[in-house]
Motif scaffolding. Structure first.
Motif, PDB file in Angstrom:
ATOM      1  N   UNK A 142       0.914  -1.171  -0.034  1.00  0.00           N
ATOM      2  CA  UNK A 142       0.080   0.012   0.100  1.00  0.00           C
ATOM      3  C   UNK A 142       0.887   1.338   0.053  1.00  0.00           C
ATOM      4  N   UNK A 143       0.221   2.389   0.141  1.00  0.00           N
ATOM      5  CA  UNK A 143       1.002   3.637   0.038  1.00  0.00           C
ATOM      6  C   UNK A 143       1.754   3.844   1.105  1.00  0.00           C
ATOM      7  N   UNK A 144       1.718   3.380   2.193  1.00  0.00           N
ATOM      8  CA  UNK A 144       2.617   3.194   3.432  1.00  0.00           C
ATOM      9  C   UNK A 144       3.766   2.412   3.438  1.00  0.00           C
ATOM     10  N   UNK A 145       3.868   1.538   2.339  1.00  0.00           N
ATOM     11  CA  UNK A 145       4.809   0.365   2.102  1.00  0.00           C
ATOM     12  C   UNK A 145       4.296  -0.737   2.913  1.00  0.00           C
ATOM     13  N   UNK A 146       3.506  -0.988   3.372  1.00  0.00           N
ATOM     14  CA  UNK A 146       2.945  -2.355   4.412  1.00  0.00           C
ATOM     15  C   UNK A 146       2.304  -3.065   3.208  1.00  0.00           C
ATOM     16  N   UNK A 147       3.202  -4.451   3.152  1.00  0.00           N
ATOM     17  CA  UNK A 147       2.750  -5.487   2.502  1.00  0.00           C
ATOM     18  C   UNK A 147       1.792  -6.068   3.196  1.00  0.00           C
ATOM     19  N   UNK A 148       0.460  -6.145   2.682  1.00  0.00           N
ATOM     20  CA  UNK A 148      -0.748  -6.702   3.383  1.00  0.00           C
ATOM     21  C   UNK A 148      -1.547  -7.719   2.822  1.00  0.00           C
ATOM     22  N   UNK A 149      -1.115  -8.136   1.617  1.00  0.00           N
ATOM     23  CA  UNK A 149      -2.056  -9.381   0.988  1.00  0.00           C
ATOM     24  C   UNK A 149      -1.078  -9.924   0.140  1.00  0.00           C
ATOM     25  N   UNK A 150      -1.526 -11.311  -0.333  1.00  0.00           N
ATOM     26  CA  UNK A 150      -0.794 -12.079  -1.464  1.00  0.00           C
ATOM     27  C   UNK A 150      -1.992 -12.640  -2.323  1.00  0.00           C
ATOM     28  N   UNK A 151      -2.154 -12.417  -3.451  1.00  0.00           N
ATOM     29  CA  UNK A 151      -3.250 -12.543  -4.458  1.00  0.00           C
ATOM     30  C   UNK A 151      -2.635 -13.459  -5.607  1.00  0.00           C
ATOM     31  N   UNK A 186      10.753   3.811  -0.534  1.00  0.00           N
ATOM     32  CA  UNK A 186      11.055   4.857  -1.621  1.00  0.00           C
ATOM     33  C   UNK A 186      10.177   4.877  -2.940  1.00  0.00           C
ATOM     34  N   UNK A 187      10.274   3.450  -3.270  1.00  0.00           N
ATOM     35  CA  UNK A 187       9.515   3.061  -4.553  1.00  0.00           C
ATOM     36  C   UNK A 187       7.924   3.440  -4.408  1.00  0.00           C
ATOM     37  N   UNK A 188       7.329   3.452  -3.252  1.00  0.00           N
ATOM     38  CA  UNK A 188       6.075   3.677  -2.986  1.00  0.00           C
ATOM     39  C   UNK A 188       5.845   5.372  -3.096  1.00  0.00           C
ATOM     40  N   UNK A 189       6.764   5.928  -2.638  1.00  0.00           N
ATOM     41  CA  UNK A 189       6.941   7.568  -2.869  1.00  0.00           C
ATOM     42  C   UNK A 189       6.593   7.967  -4.214  1.00  0.00           C
ATOM     43  N   UNK A 190       7.542   7.151  -4.833  1.00  0.00           N
ATOM     44  CA  UNK A 190       7.667   7.510  -6.441  1.00  0.00           C
ATOM     45  C   UNK A 190       6.509   7.308  -6.824  1.00  0.00           C
ATOM     46  N   UNK A 191       5.728   6.168  -6.753  1.00  0.00           N
ATOM     47  CA  UNK A 191       4.567   5.554  -7.375  1.00  0.00           C
ATOM     48  C   UNK A 191       3.204   6.638  -7.169  1.00  0.00           C
ATOM     49  N   UNK A 192       3.345   7.018  -5.852  1.00  0.00           N
ATOM     50  CA  UNK A 192       2.527   8.018  -5.434  1.00  0.00           C
ATOM     51  C   UNK A 192       2.615   9.440  -6.128  1.00  0.00           C
ATOM     52  N   UNK A 193       3.886   9.741  -6.543  1.00  0.00           N
ATOM     53  CA  UNK A 193       3.931  11.074  -7.041  1.00  0.00           C
ATOM     54  C   UNK A 193       3.843  11.167  -8.497  1.00  0.00           C
ATOM     55  N   UNK A 194       3.575  10.067  -9.448  1.00  0.00           N
ATOM     56  CA  UNK A 194       3.448  10.007 -10.750  1.00  0.00           C
ATOM     57  C   UNK A 194       2.218  10.684 -11.283  1.00  0.00           C
ATOM     58  N   UNK A 195       2.406  11.275 -12.215  1.00  0.00           N
ATOM     59  CA  UNK A 195       1.164  11.964 -13.046  1.00  0.00           C
ATOM     60  C   UNK A 195       0.078  10.996 -13.125  1.00  0.00           C
ATOM     61  N   UNK A 196      -1.023  11.130 -13.106  1.00  0.00           N
ATOM     62  CA  UNK A 196      -2.184  10.193 -13.350  1.00  0.00           C
ATOM     63  C   UNK A 196      -2.003   9.195 -14.577  1.00  0.00           C
ATOM     64  N   UNK A 197      -1.669  10.116 -15.818  1.00  0.00           N
ATOM     65  CA  UNK A 197      -1.703   9.253 -16.934  1.00  0.00           C
ATOM     66  C   UNK A 197      -0.480   8.414 -17.096  1.00  0.00           C
TER      67      UNK A 197
END
Length: 264
Positions: A142-151, A186-197
């Protein structure tokens, strides 16, 4: 000789009559006090019986709202609400703790009594922003870096995370210094900053080191992002760069004040 005036006669009457008598408080009779005390005791006992002993204010229903991936049945089972118990005695904190422990997908949960006979469970599920492949499965982050589920199937529109940290050179020291969990955040922070497109078209977020994070888009284009710092500025720069160089295949916004693009 003239007699006293009307004002003088009024003053003399006030002086002769003296101050008004003081009223004394008369306590109620002892019988009245006893009756009131007994009534209060009976009323209190009735309230206690109504809340704890009667069949009217007991848990009969458990409602669930806010689920997306989870089902209401899964939430009810994990909550283990003591149906049939007095509503007033239900430990809502314990229910919340059980839900968080058994269902890590739940980010926020609100457990509330709804009189006369219901417990309401309002949940907010974690949303994946990255996926980490594990064998044939995927771990949601998730956006906090928590690994919460395996699918077993990758959710649509969620990019994968690749930690390319085993290569020789300066990348290995980055892992020893920051640790895998820090690099995932850090990767999560990058993903959260990306432009929507760009976020919709990102296939993989690749982390080679703390300041060497790149994006692989679904159409084959690549973006060198650098570190997660100055994310909003890099997002604006990347949007403008992609518009100005629509035919480019490679974009570099690691230094957002001096961006670059290449390829056709």
């Amino acid at each position: 000789m003239a007699g006293p005036t009307t004002a003088e006669r009024g003053e003399r009457q006030q002086e002769s009559s003296g101050p008004p008598p003081t009223r004394r408080f008369t306590p109620p009779p002892l019988r009245t006090i006893i009756i009131l005390a007994v009534a209060l005791v009976v009323l209190g006992a009735g309230c206690v019986w109504l809340l704890y002993g009667s069949q009217w204010l007991r848990v009969e229903q458990v409602s669930v709202s806010g689920t997306r991936v989870l089902t209401p049945a899964q939430v009810r089972e994990a909550a283990d609400v003591p149906v049939g118990s007095p509503l007033i005695s239900v430990d809502t904190d314990a229910i919340e703790a059980r839900l968080r422990q058994k269902l890590p997908r739940i980010d926020v949960v609100d457990v509330a009594r709804s009189w006369p006979d219901e417990i309401g469970l309002k949940v907010t599920e974690r949303a994946p922003v990255l996926l980490v492949r594990k064998g044939r499965n995927f771990i949601e982050v998730d956006d906090e870096g928590v690994r919460f589920a395996t699918v077993s199937e990758a959710p649509k529109g969620v990019p994968g995370l690749e930690l390319a940290l085993s290569r020789p050179g300066s990348r290995a020291p980055s892992l020893r210094r920051f640790g895998a969990d820090r690099l995932v955040r850090e990767a999560v922070r990058v993903a959260g900053a990306l432009p929507a497109a760009v976020a919709r078209g990102t296939r993989t977020v690749k982390v080679r080191s703390y300041d060497d994070i790149s994006l692989e888009l679904g159409d084959g284009r690549t973006v060198a992002w650098g570190s997660s710092e100055k994310g909003p500025l890099k997002a604006r720069t990347l949007t403008a760069l992609m518009k100005a160089s629509s035919g480019a295949r490679y974009f570099d916004v690691s230094a957002p004040t001096a961006p670059a693009s290449s390829g056709s």
